[in-house]
Scaffold this motif. Sequence first.
Motif: not given
Length: 183
Positions: A109-111, A142-146, A169-170, A174-177
């Motif tokens: 995951g990338v955040i 989902p992408e997350a650009f915070l 939700g993110w 990620y966990v499911a991925w």
Amino acid sequence: MSNTKIAVLVGSLRRESFNGKLANALIKLGPSDFAFNTVQIGDLPLYNQDDDENQAPEVRRLKAEIADADGLLFVTPEYNRSIPGVLKNAIDHASRPYGQNAWAGKPAGVIGISIGAIGTALAQQHLRNVLAYLDVPTLGQPEAFLQMKDELFEPDGSIGQASRQFLQGWMDRYVAWVKKHAA
């Protein structure tokens, strides 16, 4: 109960790093059967191909921690519209020598978070390109650009109320991925 081991790589070395705080807050959102290990990358020497056959102890430690992980979580700032040098250095070390890529096949995951309005969108895109080459299946949505805001973190370091549902939700995706793609 077996734990899924996640190597967390934070692309910032700053003591009060927003991305370090984000990584710690995301870990709190993770499920109890996931064990998160924040990997030290600030002590690595600069990558030099001449050292491939005699890697420094810090590099061997990094590669062992990546090899031991079931998944990867990259939490990165954006420096000059790209990923920080310290993160790229760690990626290069763990992918070498040729044919000994510790990253291959590890779901990721990338955040990231930044003070800028677009968050870390460009750094994340550059990182995704590098990870694709290294055979790292990376969560696309989902992408997350915070963007860093005062209310993002609670005083205890957890995610603030306004962003908790989105980031939970993110994390759930990620966990499911990771569960879907971990070998």
